[in-house]
Design an enzyme around this catalytic site. Structure first.
Site: not given
Ligand code: IPE
Ligand code: IPE
Ligand code: MG
Length: 262
Positions: A39-40, A44, A56, A84, A87, A213-214, A226
């Site tokens: 994530d992030g 970033w 990405h 996900s 997504n 979160r999960i 863990e």
């Molecule tokens: C979780 O990240 C899904 C992936 C990393 C593929 P999200 O960015 O979709 O999760 P939320 O929306 O912050 O919970």
């Molecule tokens: C995780 O990064 C990748 C996917 C969920 C596809 P994000 O796209 O969720 O990046 P942030 O969390 O918005 O920074």
């Molecule tokens: Mg995200």
């Protein structure tokens, strides 16, 4: 087939071969299965003044480095959350970019997977994925199925709740067809109906990006994983972060609801 996963880890790798410092690690206590919520990426990219999709792209490069490092450390399975079931709510341009990136990644990385003995598998539902992505997935499975090193589970169109429902439906179908007794449904039977069938549960769950979160990842399987998080965004995640997470893991006391006798 997966017997090797449950045996002790291979003999410790020589530090001088690695690009990162493992001197503090206990090589006899490396987690067998690491799950990562990658994530992030978007934040970033935004912080660099770039469009989210650039994040990405860079995130895909991070995965390559982390799989290599995990393999070198003797990790047996990496489950990486790439897309996900939720997504799909994102703008169509971002979704299309990710699908295209997955398709390109699964083409360009075959050589890398084979050079590093990586076996690729997928977690999630094929339904709704573009045909080309499904073809690349089949191809990646076929071309890496004989590799005996780390297993890379890529979670694409994956949701923990959807996975559990899918398992419930297939179990109910078997009961309906008279192939299974209701009284014989137990953890083992249930796990045989999950996408992770045959694999040990994750020992360690890593979430970069700062959220605690999960997000619907491996809900059943992480019962006793863990958890380790970092504010670092996934594109900036390095093998040193992986080592830091494993070090933290090695400092944990896993009790599984019981007591540890000293
Ligand atoms: C979780 O990240 C899904 C992936 C990393 C593929 P999200 O960015 O979709 O999760 P939320 O929306 O912050 O919970
Ligand atoms: C995780 O990064 C990748 C996917 C969920 C596809 P994000 O796209 O969720 O990046 P942030 O969390 O918005 O920074
Ligand atoms: Mg995200």
């Amino acid at each position: 087939m997966f017997k090797g996963l449950f045996q002790t880890t291979k003999s410790p790798v020589k530090q001088e071969k690695l690009q990162f410092d493992t001197s503090d690690l206990d090589m006899n206590n490396i987690p067998k299965h690491i799950a990562i919520i990658m994530d992030g990426n978007g934040r970033w990219a935004k912080a660099q003044g770039k469009v989210r999709t650039y994040g990405h792209q860079r995130g895909a490069e991070t995965l390559k480095k982390i799989v290599r490092a995990a393999n070198d450390l003797g990790v047996k399975v990496i489950s990486a959350y790439a897309f996900s079931t939720e997504n799909w709510k994102r703008p169509i341009t971002e979704v299309n970019f990710i699908m295209d990136l997955l398709s390109r990644y699964l083409t360009s990385e075959i050589q890398e997977f084979n050079d590093n003995n990586v076996q690729v598998r997928f977690l999630g539902s094929r339904a709704g994925l573009p045909q080309i992505v499904q073809e690349k997935m089949d191809n990646a499975i076929r071309q890496t199925q004989n590799n005996t090193g780390i297993i890379l589970n890529l979670a694409i169109n994956y949701g923990g709740q959807a996975e559990i429902l899918h398992a419930v439906q297939s179990i109910a179908q078997e009961v309906y067809e008279g192939k299974l007794d209701v009284s014989s449904i137990n953890n083992k039977v249930f796990e045989e109906h999950l996408y992770t069938q045959g694999l040990p549960a994750p020992d360690l769950l890593i979430r970069p990006g700062g959220d605690l979160r999960i997000s619907n990842f491996l809900l059943w399987q992480i019962a006793y994983a863990e958890i380790w998080t970092t504010k670092t965004y996934w594109p900036d995640f390095t093998p040193d972060h992986l080592v830091e997470a494993i070090l933290a893991y090695q400092g944990r006391e896993r009790r599984y609801g019981g007591l540890v006798t000293k």
